[in-house]
Motif scaffolding. Structure first.
Motif, PDB file in Angstrom:
ATOM      1  N   ALA A  62      27.781  39.163  45.829  1.00  0.00           N
ATOM      2  CA  ALA A  62      28.790  39.623  46.784  1.00  0.00           C
ATOM      3  C   ALA A  62      29.890  40.301  45.998  1.00  0.00           C
ATOM      4  CB  ALA A  62      29.341  38.453  47.597  1.00  0.00           C
ATOM      5  N   GLY A  63      29.975  41.634  46.108  1.00  0.00           N
ATOM      6  CA  GLY A  63      30.985  42.365  45.342  1.00  0.00           C
ATOM      7  C   GLY A  63      30.750  43.855  45.432  1.00  0.00           C
ATOM      8  N   SER A  64      31.688  44.635  44.909  1.00  0.00           N
ATOM      9  CA  SER A  64      31.533  46.088  44.817  1.00  0.00           C
ATOM     10  C   SER A  64      30.527  46.424  43.731  1.00  0.00           C
ATOM     11  CB  SER A  64      32.875  46.733  44.452  1.00  0.00           C
ATOM     12  OG  SER A  64      33.890  46.299  45.286  1.00  0.00           O
ATOM     13  N   PRO A 200      30.019  48.784  52.000  1.00  0.00           N
ATOM     14  CA  PRO A 200      30.253  48.238  50.667  1.00  0.00           C
ATOM     15  C   PRO A 200      30.437  46.720  50.718  1.00  0.00           C
ATOM     16  CG  PRO A 200      32.169  49.503  51.450  1.00  0.00           C
ATOM     17  CD  PRO A 200      31.077  49.715  52.433  1.00  0.00           C
ATOM     18  N   TYR A 224      31.721  33.790  37.832  1.00  0.00           N
ATOM     19  CA  TYR A 224      31.272  34.425  39.075  1.00  0.00           C
ATOM     20  C   TYR A 224      30.162  35.428  38.798  1.00  0.00           C
ATOM     21  CZ  TYR A 224      31.388  36.661  43.626  1.00  0.00           C
ATOM     22  OH  TYR A 224      31.017  37.143  44.852  1.00  0.00           O
ATOM     23  N   THR A 242      28.409  31.565  47.845  1.00  0.00           N
ATOM     24  CA  THR A 242      28.090  32.012  49.201  1.00  0.00           C
ATOM     25  C   THR A 242      27.799  33.514  49.217  1.00  0.00           C
ATOM     26  OG1 THR A 242      29.709  30.368  49.917  1.00  0.00           O
ATOM     27  CG2 THR A 242      28.853  31.888  51.591  1.00  0.00           C
ATOM     28  N   ALA A 244      27.003  37.353  50.808  1.00  0.00           N
ATOM     29  CA  ALA A 244      27.550  38.128  51.928  1.00  0.00           C
ATOM     30  C   ALA A 244      26.460  38.203  53.000  1.00  0.00           C
ATOM     31  CB  ALA A 244      27.982  39.511  51.457  1.00  0.00           C
TER      32      ALA A 244
ATOM     33  N   ALA B  62      36.474  42.212  47.082  1.00  0.00           N
ATOM     34  CA  ALA B  62      35.130  42.098  47.655  1.00  0.00           C
ATOM     35  C   ALA B  62      34.375  41.055  46.830  1.00  0.00           C
ATOM     36  CB  ALA B  62      34.405  43.435  47.612  1.00  0.00           C
ATOM     37  N   GLY B  63      34.148  39.889  47.428  1.00  0.00           N
ATOM     38  CA  GLY B  63      33.473  38.818  46.693  1.00  0.00           C
ATOM     39  C   GLY B  63      33.502  37.525  47.479  1.00  0.00           C
ATOM     40  N   SER B  64      32.795  36.513  46.982  1.00  0.00           N
ATOM     41  CA  SER B  64      32.833  35.180  47.577  1.00  0.00           C
ATOM     42  C   SER B  64      34.168  34.514  47.237  1.00  0.00           C
ATOM     43  CB  SER B  64      31.711  34.309  47.002  1.00  0.00           C
ATOM     44  OG  SER B  64      30.478  34.950  47.080  1.00  0.00           O
ATOM     45  N   SER B  67      34.984  34.101  43.599  1.00  0.00           N
ATOM     46  CA  SER B  67      35.557  35.207  42.835  1.00  0.00           C
ATOM     47  C   SER B  67      37.079  35.086  42.801  1.00  0.00           C
ATOM     48  CB  SER B  67      35.116  36.558  43.404  1.00  0.00           C
ATOM     49  OG  SER B  67      35.711  36.808  44.660  1.00  0.00           O
ATOM     50  N   GLY B 201      32.245  37.329  52.111  1.00  0.00           N
ATOM     51  CA  GLY B 201      32.217  38.601  51.398  1.00  0.00           C
ATOM     52  C   GLY B 201      33.587  39.160  51.043  1.00  0.00           C
ATOM     53  N   PHE B 241      38.616  48.977  43.278  1.00  0.00           N
ATOM     54  CA  PHE B 241      37.190  49.233  43.484  1.00  0.00           C
ATOM     55  C   PHE B 241      36.931  49.309  44.987  1.00  0.00           C
ATOM     56  CE2 PHE B 241      37.939  46.334  39.869  1.00  0.00           C
ATOM     57  CZ  PHE B 241      37.889  47.313  38.874  1.00  0.00           C
ATOM     58  N   THR B 242      35.784  49.882  45.351  1.00  0.00           N
ATOM     59  CA  THR B 242      35.484  50.066  46.773  1.00  0.00           C
ATOM     60  C   THR B 242      35.609  48.733  47.525  1.00  0.00           C
ATOM     61  OG1 THR B 242      33.855  51.687  46.037  1.00  0.00           O
ATOM     62  CG2 THR B 242      33.832  51.084  48.364  1.00  0.00           C
ATOM     63  N   PRO B 243      36.485  48.649  48.495  1.00  0.00           N
ATOM     64  CA  PRO B 243      36.616  47.384  49.223  1.00  0.00           C
ATOM     65  C   PRO B 243      35.482  47.197  50.234  1.00  0.00           C
ATOM     66  CG  PRO B 243      38.137  48.996  50.134  1.00  0.00           C
ATOM     67  CD  PRO B 243      37.422  49.680  48.986  1.00  0.00           C
ATOM     68  N   ALA B 244      35.332  45.978  50.710  1.00  0.00           N
ATOM     69  CA  ALA B 244      34.314  45.678  51.730  1.00  0.00           C
ATOM     70  C   ALA B 244      34.865  46.138  53.078  1.00  0.00           C
ATOM     71  CB  ALA B 244      33.992  44.183  51.729  1.00  0.00           C
ATOM     72  N   HIS B 247      34.241  44.517  56.521  1.00  0.00           N
ATOM     73  CA  HIS B 247      34.964  43.241  56.609  1.00  0.00           C
ATOM     74  C   HIS B 247      36.441  43.472  56.931  1.00  0.00           C
ATOM     75  CE1 HIS B 247      31.455  41.290  54.836  1.00  0.00           C
ATOM     76  NE2 HIS B 247      32.045  40.117  54.925  1.00  0.00           N
TER      77      HIS B 247
END
Lengths: 383, 383
Positions: A62-64, A200, A224, A242, A244, B62-64, B67, B201, B241-244, B247
């Motif tokens: 789960a990430g960019s 993304p 992570y 967890t 995405a 963007a991450g769990s 992160s 996410g 960085f590119t965000p989610a 979300h």
């Protein structure tokens, strides 16, 4: 524009998300430790193998996309170890920055932006640096629209060193033929928001056997993005943290779409869209940044001219309803970039080209109406 | 079960996603460097301040959730520096593991799982460790359903040391009153998939002024989770960085829902659901892991007994259509955990309790029909 939200997203990622993928993402949430989620993780990982051209594990983070680039660095190159980074644009530069930040001794092979790295250039660079632990390559350099000859570059590395071959496939995987195993790539990473047609938020790291061994022994601080943990948990059909989940629902649908079209057809469509775009832009008298031989099927960079300002044209396109991307770093203001990947088809390319004709006219530039569209239609007619 | 996909997700995260949030997530994708995305990032960050109880920046990753935990560690404690981690369950343990992995000298204050850390225990632990740079706390310990008295614990740290106060608010923020600024918290983190009603996410890191200074000077290797980069980019209304993005669309809708209900009412609803759950479970003769005084409004852990196996009951509930979570680490098999947070209301609690009655009966245990539901209804009637 009559409709504020009715625009054409033609940047090289994030790309438009198909309705079918959106609907899949709307499935009711499930527990991340449920049997259903295990099946989902395992299935997604397995089905991703074909787009990477591998039979190895594809790890899901789960990430960019950058989280995957960092994972590829932090798990392979210990502080003080040597790495070669081939920099053909902003994303090669990012790889170099990450490696530098993690304490690697970075040897940058800088190639003029808009050109590809040639196998010979890499060979001589590598031969004078025998202690290199990893070579970092960019497949499609999103900032220039250049597709590096990764197969040949990987072969050079394999023939002349023991270094790992680590490839950024962020804007190639899913849009361009990728043969990780056959080409000898050890780590191949990508993100969800490009040719894979998702929003993304997901990153993927395919890991081959030589890299697995290095990762197992790596000691750099990481948690992570510890790929060993992802490896071990994938063998238990889950993820260390967890995932995405909504993105995984969507990924299944996106992979269904790729399967139904057939990967060969997907790649042919991207190549066609590239050729149509290039023919159309050329017909307008605008120069292309990359030469045909190294042009990427997923993104095309267009130069401004003495009379046509790239930024002004980009802004005029936005007013008409077509969103393209600007240049990055020293190319800012000098180029604009067109994404033609993922949920994009030849009609979208024609729309983009006709909008470009109108934009040029509105900027007071001479335009032969229909010239770009005609050139692209002609390319399409030959398929 | 007649309908495979019609189940009640009552685990302590991921939690159900409201239709309205799903619909928002379906908005057409936008460019991550567009003015629209800047507005979105800036707006989301600003609107999150109220759920954290802060006027400071809330950074979006963007991450769990993990992160965000890692970001809180890697940006504040340099290798060799000392940190206290209060461990009241699996997530305090995770904080300790991350700090250990990043080279901190970790002093664990281990509290029996199911209990909260008392201010006095922290005070004496801290007084004998004067060189501590940061104290890591868990607000709601998701693995036990205990809400630690973070306000009092933070006060102890502030009174008796210069250490940063860093709090995991993953299953508290948005469901429980949080007053980051008033309580003296320096870094407060959470994830999207709990009380904030989004899919997993996204991770959030609220950073106060003392922490900002430490982050600016931090030198530990980090890139994707470099909070200094997120700070600098947020000031430019964007992310490094590119965000989610999908979300973020959803987050706007979720924050609308919290605003419309009113945060005070949101917190009262969570407290009511906790009280109903606890009354109902007690009426069935099942013991609760946490005492009333330290029980979390968002998650309740229920012990098995000599005659009732926690895992068997969890599985029977699943067959009926209610998904609860198992215990973690040494509590596996000994407890199950009920999530009552986010998009969950008193009727959902009654459904869960009646399903529990039926599950016990199906397991051959004596049940007074309606006992749990009656006890919960009675609690509800007093509101």
């Amino acid at each position: 524009m009559p409709f504020e939200e009715k625009f054409h997203l033609r940047i090289p990622g994030p790309t438009p998300v198909p309705l079918r993928v959106q609907h899949a993402m709307n499935r009711p949430m499930i527990g991340h430790r449920s049997a259903e989620c295990s099946r989902l993780v395992q299935k997604c990982s397995q089905r991703l193998q074909s787009v990477f051209g591998t039979r190895e594990n594809v790890l899901i983070i789960a990430g960019s996309g950058t989280s995957a680039l960092e994972a590829a660095v932090a798990n392979t190159v210990a502080p003080g170890e040597e790495a070669v980074v081939v920099v053909t644009g902003a994303f090669g530069d990012r790889f170099a920055k990450i490696a530098d930040r993690f304490g690697a001794r970075v040897h940058r092979l800088d190639i003029p932006w808009g050109e590809a790295c040639s196998p010979d250039a890499l060979k001589s660079f590598l031969l004078s640096r025998p202690r290199v632990k990893a070579v970092f390559l960019t497949h499609c350099e999103t900032s220039t629209g250049v597709l590096n000859p990764v197969r040949d570059l990987a072969q050079i590395v394999r023939e002349h060193s023991d270094a790992l071959v680590i490839v950024d496939g962020v804007s190639s995987v899913g849009g361009v033929p990728c043969e990780m195993d056959a080409w000898g790539i050890d780590i191949f990473v990508t993100g969800s928001q490009k040719a894979l047609m998702l929003p993304p938020g997901l990153a993927f790291v395919a890991v081959g056997p030589r890299a697995r061994k290095v990762i197992r022994q790596a000691e750099a601080p990481r948690f992570y993005l510890d790929l060993q943990a992802y490896q071990e948990q994938l063998e238990k059909e889950t993820t260390p943290f967890t995932p995405a989940i909504a993105h995984l629902f969507g990924l299944e649908a996106a992979l269904d779409m790729l399967d139904e079209e057939g990967l060969e057809n997907v790649f042919a469509r991207h190549r066609l869209m590239m050729e149509m775009t290039r023919a159309g832009i050329r017909a307008l008298g605008l120069p292309l940044l990359a030469e045909d031989a190294v042009a990427s099927p997923t993104v095309t960079a267009v130069r401004g001219t003495e009379t046509i300002d790239a930024t002004a044209l980009q802004k005029e396109l936005r007013r008409i309803g077509v969103v393209v991307a600007s240049g990055q770093q020293h190319l800012k203001g000098k180029i604009f970039r067109i994404g033609h990947m993922g949920y994009c088809d030849p009609l979208d390319v024609l729309t983009l080209l006709s909008a470009t004709e109108t934009a040029l006219h509105r900027l007071g530039k001479p335009v032969r109406w229909g010239a770009a569209v005609a050139a692209a239609e002609e390319v399409w007619s030959r398929v």
